[in-house]
Motif scaffolding. Structure first.
Motif, PDB file in Angstrom:
ATOM      1  N   ALA A 125     -17.224   5.959 -28.509  1.00 19.90           N
ATOM      2  CA  ALA A 125     -18.019   5.386 -28.271  1.00 19.90           C
ATOM      3  C   ALA A 125     -18.400   5.578 -26.640  1.00 19.90           C
ATOM      4  CB  ALA A 125     -17.387   3.572 -28.703  1.00 19.90           C
ATOM      5  N   LEU A 126     -17.184   5.636 -26.152  1.00 18.32           N
ATOM      6  CA  LEU A 126     -17.153   5.718 -24.200  1.00 18.32           C
ATOM      7  C   LEU A 126     -17.886   6.883 -24.425  1.00 18.32           C
ATOM      8  CD1 LEU A 126     -14.981   6.020 -21.959  1.00 18.32           C
ATOM      9  CD2 LEU A 126     -16.279   7.875 -22.059  1.00 18.32           C
ATOM     10  N   HIS A 127     -17.912   8.139 -24.927  1.00 13.79           N
ATOM     11  CA  HIS A 127     -19.265   9.131 -24.943  1.00 13.79           C
ATOM     12  C   HIS A 127     -20.586   9.059 -25.094  1.00 13.79           C
ATOM     13  CE1 HIS A 127     -20.142  13.249 -26.434  1.00 13.79           C
ATOM     14  NE2 HIS A 127     -19.858  13.426 -24.572  1.00 13.79           N
ATOM     15  N   ALA A 128     -19.675   8.242 -26.389  1.00 14.94           N
ATOM     16  CA  ALA A 128     -21.066   8.106 -26.455  1.00 14.94           C
ATOM     17  C   ALA A 128     -22.124   7.413 -26.000  1.00 14.94           C
ATOM     18  CB  ALA A 128     -21.504   7.152 -28.152  1.00 14.94           C
ATOM     19  N   ARG A 129     -21.843   6.577 -24.884  1.00 18.44           N
ATOM     20  CA  ARG A 129     -22.688   5.361 -23.505  1.00 18.44           C
ATOM     21  C   ARG A 129     -22.602   6.232 -21.855  1.00 18.44           C
ATOM     22  NH1 ARG A 129     -22.694   0.617 -23.869  1.00 18.44           N
ATOM     23  NH2 ARG A 129     -21.814  -1.191 -25.640  1.00 18.44           N
ATOM     24  N   MET A 130     -22.318   7.530 -22.622  1.00 19.81           N
ATOM     25  CA  MET A 130     -22.462   8.231 -21.125  1.00 19.81           C
ATOM     26  C   MET A 130     -23.889   9.378 -21.313  1.00 19.81           C
ATOM     27  SD  MET A 130     -19.153  10.395 -21.286  1.00 19.81           S
ATOM     28  CE  MET A 130     -19.180  11.857 -19.993  1.00 19.81           C
ATOM     29  N   THR A 131     -24.371   9.934 -20.215  1.00 17.27           N
ATOM     30  CA  THR A 131     -25.798  10.074 -20.316  1.00 17.27           C
ATOM     31  C   THR A 131     -26.015  11.148 -21.201  1.00 17.27           C
ATOM     32  OG1 THR A 131     -25.777  10.381 -17.746  1.00 17.27           O
ATOM     33  CG2 THR A 131     -27.282  11.404 -18.722  1.00 17.27           C
ATOM     34  N   PRO A 132     -26.800  11.590 -22.125  1.00 18.14           N
ATOM     35  CA  PRO A 132     -27.143  12.352 -23.070  1.00 18.14           C
ATOM     36  C   PRO A 132     -26.999  13.565 -23.249  1.00 18.14           C
ATOM     37  CG  PRO A 132     -29.288  10.599 -23.055  1.00 18.14           C
ATOM     38  CD  PRO A 132     -28.158  10.713 -21.988  1.00 18.14           C
ATOM     39  N   GLY A 133     -26.430  14.507 -23.533  1.00 22.26           N
ATOM     40  CA  GLY A 133     -25.878  15.682 -23.128  1.00 22.26           C
ATOM     41  C   GLY A 133     -25.002  16.255 -22.375  1.00 22.26           C
ATOM     42  N   SER A 134     -23.425  14.829 -21.962  1.00 20.82           N
ATOM     43  CA  SER A 134     -23.028  14.624 -21.227  1.00 20.82           C
ATOM     44  C   SER A 134     -21.418  15.307 -21.828  1.00 20.82           C
ATOM     45  CB  SER A 134     -22.408  13.236 -21.264  1.00 20.82           C
ATOM     46  OG  SER A 134     -23.195  13.337 -20.172  1.00 20.82           O
ATOM     47  N   ASP A 135     -20.953  16.520 -21.256  1.00 18.11           N
ATOM     48  CA  ASP A 135     -19.792  17.263 -22.282  1.00 18.11           C
ATOM     49  C   ASP A 135     -18.410  16.433 -22.266  1.00 18.11           C
ATOM     50  OD1 ASP A 135     -20.598  19.706 -22.130  1.00 18.11           O
ATOM     51  OD2 ASP A 135     -19.842  19.696 -20.059  1.00 18.11           O
ATOM     52  N   TRP A 136     -17.456  16.240 -22.860  1.00 17.68           N
ATOM     53  CA  TRP A 136     -16.664  15.455 -23.641  1.00 17.68           C
ATOM     54  C   TRP A 136     -15.988  15.021 -21.917  1.00 17.68           C
ATOM     55  CZ3 TRP A 136     -16.211  12.713 -28.311  1.00 17.68           C
ATOM     56  CH2 TRP A 136     -15.295  11.910 -28.349  1.00 17.68           C
ATOM     57  N   PRO A 137     -15.175  13.677 -22.049  1.00 16.71           N
ATOM     58  CA  PRO A 137     -14.904  13.714 -20.777  1.00 16.71           C
ATOM     59  C   PRO A 137     -13.412  14.160 -21.120  1.00 16.71           C
ATOM     60  CG  PRO A 137     -15.083  11.287 -21.585  1.00 16.71           C
ATOM     61  CD  PRO A 137     -15.994  12.936 -22.862  1.00 16.71           C
ATOM     62  N   GLU A 138     -12.540  14.282 -19.815  1.00 16.32           N
ATOM     63  CA  GLU A 138     -11.144  14.431 -19.953  1.00 16.32           C
ATOM     64  C   GLU A 138     -10.259  12.872 -19.417  1.00 16.32           C
ATOM     65  OE1 GLU A 138      -7.849  16.293 -17.286  1.00 16.32           O
ATOM     66  OE2 GLU A 138      -9.717  16.907 -16.549  1.00 16.32           O
ATOM     67  N   PHE A 139      -9.388  12.575 -20.951  1.00 19.41           N
ATOM     68  CA  PHE A 139      -8.936  11.657 -20.739  1.00 19.41           C
ATOM     69  C   PHE A 139      -7.654  11.442 -20.214  1.00 19.41           C
ATOM     70  CE2 PHE A 139     -12.121  10.992 -23.837  1.00 19.41           C
ATOM     71  CZ  PHE A 139     -12.586   9.699 -23.478  1.00 19.41           C
ATOM     72  N   ARG A 140      -7.801  10.883 -18.885  1.00 22.48           N
ATOM     73  CA  ARG A 140      -6.031  10.923 -18.297  1.00 22.48           C
ATOM     74  C   ARG A 140      -5.119  10.037 -18.337  1.00 22.48           C
ATOM     75  NH1 ARG A 140      -7.047  13.765 -12.896  1.00 22.48           N
ATOM     76  NH2 ARG A 140      -8.597  15.492 -13.754  1.00 22.48           N
ATOM     77  N   GLU A 141      -3.744   9.501 -19.262  1.00 23.90           N
ATOM     78  CA  GLU A 141      -3.226   8.020 -18.980  1.00 23.90           C
ATOM     79  C   GLU A 141      -3.037   7.882 -17.908  1.00 23.90           C
ATOM     80  OE1 GLU A 141       0.209   5.611 -21.940  1.00 23.90           O
ATOM     81  OE2 GLU A 141      -0.259   7.584 -21.889  1.00 23.90           O
ATOM     82  N   HIS A 142      -2.700   6.682 -17.783  1.00 22.77           N
ATOM     83  CA  HIS A 142      -2.288   6.160 -16.287  1.00 22.77           C
ATOM     84  C   HIS A 142      -1.467   4.475 -16.019  1.00 22.77           C
ATOM     85  CE1 HIS A 142      -4.832   8.318 -13.365  1.00 22.77           C
ATOM     86  NE2 HIS A 142      -5.730   7.936 -14.746  1.00 22.77           N
TER      87      HIS A 142
END
Length: 70
Positions: A53-70
């Motif tokens: 869902a987060l990736h789908a809300r990014m700009t079309p064509g965006s690479d998959w983001p890197e997720f880091r736990e904090h």
């Protein structure tokens, strides 16, 4: 008197230009908030669905983001 501190895991999503959003585990499930947003984008039943869902809300064509736990 004792206080109970509730820890809600947080994952920050990083794209090419920096932080694009976050996912927080809470009582509602996995809540997605996009960077700069005033309110959450929604809550989802699993981490994988929240990531999608987060990736789908990014700009079309965006690479998959890197997720880091904090």
């Amino acid at each position: 008197m004792s206080t109970t501190e509730t820890h809600h895991p947080l994952w920050v999503a990083y794209g090419r230009s920096g932080v694009v959003g976050s996912i927080r585990k809470d009582e509602a499930g996995y809540t997605v908030t996009m960077a700069g947003a005033d309110a959450p984008a929604g809550s989802y039943p699993s981490m994988e669905i929240a990531k999608s869902a987060l990736h789908a809300r990014m700009t079309p064509g965006s690479d998959w983001p890197e997720f880091r736990e904090h």
